[in-house]
Write a protein that holds these residues in place. Structure first.
Motif, PDB file in Angstrom:
ATOM      1  N   HIS A 105      34.599  53.610  45.122  1.00 37.19           N
ATOM      2  CA  HIS A 105      34.087  54.940  45.484  1.00 37.19           C
ATOM      3  C   HIS A 105      34.072  55.130  46.987  1.00 37.19           C
ATOM      4  O   HIS A 105      33.901  56.221  47.487  1.00 37.19           O
ATOM      5  N   SER A 106      34.212  54.039  47.733  1.00 33.59           N
ATOM      6  CA  SER A 106      34.240  54.167  49.185  1.00 33.59           C
ATOM      7  C   SER A 106      35.169  53.089  49.724  1.00 33.59           C
ATOM      8  O   SER A 106      35.537  52.165  48.997  1.00 33.59           O
ATOM      9  N   ASN A 107      35.522  53.187  50.985  1.00 31.22           N
ATOM     10  CA  ASN A 107      36.464  52.197  51.509  1.00 31.22           C
ATOM     11  C   ASN A 107      35.782  50.865  51.817  1.00 31.22           C
ATOM     12  O   ASN A 107      36.419  49.931  52.252  1.00 31.22           O
ATOM     13  N   ALA A 108      34.480  50.814  51.571  1.00 31.98           N
ATOM     14  CA  ALA A 108      33.762  49.567  51.845  1.00 31.98           C
ATOM     15  C   ALA A 108      33.332  48.874  50.558  1.00 31.98           C
ATOM     16  O   ALA A 108      32.434  48.056  50.553  1.00 31.98           O
ATOM     17  N   GLU A 109      33.999  49.234  49.463  1.00 28.79           N
ATOM     18  CA  GLU A 109      33.527  48.664  48.209  1.00 28.79           C
ATOM     19  C   GLU A 109      34.375  47.488  47.748  1.00 28.79           C
ATOM     20  O   GLU A 109      35.571  47.424  48.024  1.00 28.79           O
ATOM     21  N   TYR A 110      33.757  46.592  47.047  1.00 32.44           N
ATOM     22  CA  TYR A 110      34.475  45.476  46.444  1.00 32.44           C
ATOM     23  C   TYR A 110      33.884  45.221  45.066  1.00 32.44           C
ATOM     24  O   TYR A 110      32.825  45.756  44.724  1.00 32.44           O
ATOM     25  N   ALA A 111      34.593  44.438  44.268  1.00 29.70           N
ATOM     26  CA  ALA A 111      34.086  44.071  42.944  1.00 29.70           C
ATOM     27  C   ALA A 111      34.077  42.554  42.848  1.00 29.70           C
ATOM     28  O   ALA A 111      34.770  41.867  43.606  1.00 29.70           O
ATOM     29  N   ILE A 112      33.273  42.055  41.902  1.00 28.74           N
ATOM     30  CA  ILE A 112      33.205  40.602  41.689  1.00 28.74           C
ATOM     31  C   ILE A 112      33.698  40.253  40.290  1.00 28.74           C
ATOM     32  O   ILE A 112      33.340  40.932  39.316  1.00 28.74           O
ATOM     33  N   LEU A 113      34.543  39.236  40.212  1.00 28.32           N
ATOM     34  CA  LEU A 113      34.911  38.655  38.926  1.00 28.32           C
ATOM     35  C   LEU A 113      34.211  37.300  38.835  1.00 28.32           C
ATOM     36  O   LEU A 113      34.548  36.368  39.572  1.00 28.32           O
ATOM     37  N   ALA A 114      33.180  37.226  37.974  1.00 31.84           N
ATOM     38  CA  ALA A 114      32.439  35.969  37.806  1.00 31.84           C
ATOM     39  C   ALA A 114      33.022  35.229  36.606  1.00 31.84           C
ATOM     40  O   ALA A 114      33.029  35.765  35.490  1.00 31.84           O
ATOM     41  N   SER A 115      33.546  34.029  36.839  1.00 31.15           N
ATOM     42  CA  SER A 115      34.192  33.307  35.748  1.00 31.15           C
ATOM     43  C   SER A 115      34.043  31.798  35.917  1.00 31.15           C
ATOM     44  O   SER A 115      34.361  31.258  36.977  1.00 31.15           O
ATOM     45  N   PRO A 116      33.613  31.100  34.843  1.00 33.01           N
ATOM     46  CA  PRO A 116      33.519  29.642  34.942  1.00 33.01           C
ATOM     47  C   PRO A 116      34.896  28.997  35.075  1.00 33.01           C
ATOM     48  O   PRO A 116      35.008  27.888  35.582  1.00 33.01           O
ATOM     49  N   LEU A 117      35.944  29.699  34.601  1.00 32.52           N
ATOM     50  CA  LEU A 117      37.284  29.094  34.584  1.00 32.52           C
ATOM     51  C   LEU A 117      38.248  29.831  35.510  1.00 32.52           C
ATOM     52  O   LEU A 117      39.450  29.894  35.247  1.00 32.52           O
ATOM     53  N   LEU A 118      37.728  30.356  36.598  1.00 33.50           N
ATOM     54  CA  LEU A 118      38.573  31.082  37.560  1.00 33.50           C
ATOM     55  C   LEU A 118      39.710  30.194  38.067  1.00 33.50           C
ATOM     56  O   LEU A 118      40.858  30.634  38.173  1.00 33.50           O
ATOM     57  N   LEU A 119      39.379  28.940  38.394  1.00 37.25           N
ATOM     58  CA  LEU A 119      40.358  28.033  39.006  1.00 37.25           C
ATOM     59  C   LEU A 119      41.176  27.271  37.965  1.00 37.25           C
ATOM     60  O   LEU A 119      42.263  26.797  38.249  1.00 37.25           O
ATOM     61  N   GLU A 120      40.639  27.165  36.738  1.00 32.43           N
ATOM     62  CA  GLU A 120      41.326  26.423  35.679  1.00 32.43           C
ATOM     63  C   GLU A 120      42.387  27.289  35.004  1.00 32.43           C
ATOM     64  O   GLU A 120      43.283  26.758  34.343  1.00 32.43           O
ATOM     65  N   THR A 121      42.257  28.614  35.103  1.00 38.95           N
ATOM     66  CA  THR A 121      43.203  29.534  34.467  1.00 38.95           C
ATOM     67  C   THR A 121      43.896  30.342  35.574  1.00 38.95           C
ATOM     68  O   THR A 121      43.574  30.180  36.755  1.00 38.95           O
ATOM     69  N   ASP A 122      44.800  31.249  35.153  1.00 38.62           N
ATOM     70  CA  ASP A 122      45.457  32.071  36.176  1.00 38.62           C
ATOM     71  C   ASP A 122      44.586  33.266  36.612  1.00 38.62           C
ATOM     72  O   ASP A 122      45.046  34.140  37.332  1.00 38.62           O
ATOM     73  N   GLN A 123      43.318  33.249  36.206  1.00 40.72           N
ATOM     74  CA  GLN A 123      42.408  34.326  36.658  1.00 40.72           C
ATOM     75  C   GLN A 123      42.270  34.354  38.185  1.00 40.72           C
ATOM     76  O   GLN A 123      41.997  35.404  38.753  1.00 40.72           O
ATOM     77  N   HIS A 124      42.503  33.205  38.848  1.00 44.02           N
ATOM     78  CA  HIS A 124      42.368  33.211  40.321  1.00 44.02           C
ATOM     79  C   HIS A 124      43.426  34.103  40.968  1.00 44.02           C
ATOM     80  O   HIS A 124      43.254  34.533  42.103  1.00 44.02           O
ATOM     81  N   LEU A 125      44.505  34.400  40.219  1.00 42.16           N
ATOM     82  CA  LEU A 125      45.551  35.276  40.773  1.00 42.16           C
ATOM     83  C   LEU A 125      45.070  36.725  40.871  1.00 42.16           C
ATOM     84  O   LEU A 125      45.703  37.548  41.521  1.00 42.16           O
ATOM     85  N   LEU A 126      43.943  37.026  40.226  1.00 37.73           N
ATOM     86  CA  LEU A 126      43.430  38.407  40.209  1.00 37.73           C
ATOM     87  C   LEU A 126      42.483  38.677  41.375  1.00 37.73           C
ATOM     88  O   LEU A 126      42.002  39.790  41.518  1.00 37.73           O
ATOM     89  N   VAL A 127      42.178  37.640  42.186  1.00 35.55           N
ATOM     90  CA  VAL A 127      41.143  37.833  43.215  1.00 35.55           C
ATOM     91  C   VAL A 127      41.692  37.614  44.631  1.00 35.55           C
ATOM     92  O   VAL A 127      42.686  36.916  44.826  1.00 35.55           O
ATOM     93  N   ASN A 128      40.995  38.213  45.608  1.00 32.63           N
ATOM     94  CA  ASN A 128      41.404  38.088  47.011  1.00 32.63           C
ATOM     95  C   ASN A 128      40.668  36.965  47.737  1.00 32.63           C
ATOM     96  O   ASN A 128      41.072  36.561  48.826  1.00 32.63           O
TER      97      ASN A 128
END
Ligand SMILES: CC(C)(COP(=O)(O)OP(=O)(O)OC[C@H]1O[C@@H](n2cnc3c(N)ncnc32)[C@H](O)[C@@H]1O)[C@@H](O)C(=O)NCCC(=O)NCCS
Ligand SMILES: Nc1ncnc2c1ncn2[C@@H]1O[C@H](COP(=O)(O)OP(=O)(O)OP(=O)(O)O)[C@@H](O)[C@H]1O
Length: 209
Positions: A105-128
């Motif tokens: 909604h603004s240029n200062a916004e971000y979102a969080i993906l909370a995941s126990p398996l962020l690094l074990e799966t390819d979910q880390h490719l979705l984050v900055n």
């Protein structure tokens, strides 16, 4: 959208940290929650689980007996592999959809993906950016057994199915030590929140030339 990935082992405090970001109006997508959605009654994945393990894996109301499935998959790696191959692509697709829907909604916004398996799966490719919540194994075990009424052996088996602590820490852009109290976390989260607002703003400005 600037997306911060929040990860940590079982019982490290991802949900506690997520709540502090949510209090600052940041959208948190919770992979554990998404993993529950893909096996709700009526979902094809739940039928596949019932076909493999029998209707005994369902509760009387038709919901998945999560406790029973947890026992099976953390005692038998082959069954965990099967479940992950079924669920991880579905979880990833649904996370992607939720990220697309959470437009800034603004240029200062971000979102969080909370995941126990962020690094074990390819979910880390979705984050900055990667944030790791860290506690030692003794704290993981004591907090998880107190929360879930699960036994120490099972928590140890779950820890063994996750990335080793040192490897997780090595992949962190920011590390949150959660061995203190929840109150100790608050100034840390405030600091990170301000940093992410700044990074999100910079990212948007560079995107717009
Ligand atoms: C085995 C299941 C049914 C147990 O359900 P239950 O309600 O008891 O636990 P819950 O889902 O809340 O998970 C608790 C914690 O266990 C750990 N965990 C769960 N699945 C896994 C896994 N496949 N590998 C390693 N750790 C896991 C995480 O730290 C998670 O936060 C459930 O965890 C599941 O469906 N897991 C497979 C899907 C998955 O990998 N989910 C993780 C998020 S992507
Ligand atoms: N700093 C803290 N001090 C005391 N208890 C805490 C602290 N942080 C979290 N807890 C408690 O420890 C338990 C585990 O924390 P939480 O549920 O946030 O972990 P999690 O990383 O989300 O776990 P999981 O991977 O199982 O989803 C919870 O009961 C929580 O209330």
């Amino acid at each position: 959208m600037f997306v911060v990935g929040l990860t940590g082992g079982i019982g490290s405090g991802k949900s506690a940290v997520s709540r502090l970001f949510e209090q600052r109006n940041i959208t948190v997508i919770d992979a554990d929650q998404v993993a529950r959605e893909v096996v709700e009654p009526g979902e094809p994945a739940l039928s596949k689980i019932a076909q493999r393990f029998g209707d005994g894996i369902l509760l009387a109301d038709g919901n998945l007996d999560r406790k029973a499935l947890r026992k099976i998959v953390f005692e038998t790696p082959r069954q965990r592999d099967w479940l992950e191959q079924l669920l991880h692509p579905l979880i990833r697709d649904r996370i992607l959809l939720k990220l697309e829907q959470s437009q800034p909604h603004s240029n200062a916004e971000y979102a969080i993906l909370a995941s126990p398996l962020l690094l074990e799966t390819d979910q880390h490719l979705l984050v900055n950016h990667i944030v790791v919540v860290d506690v030692d194994e003794a704290i993981q075990i004591s907090r998880t057994t107190a929360r879930d009424m699960s036994d120490t052996e099972q928590v140890k088996a779950i820890i063994a199915a996750q990335i080793p602590r040192a490897e997780r820490i090595a992949k962190a852009d920011d590390l949150i030590d959660n061995s203190g109290t929840i109150d100790d976390l608050k100034p840390l989260i405030e600091q990170l929140h301000n940093k992410f607002l700044h990074q999100a703003r910079q990212e948007r400005e560079s995107d717009h030339g």
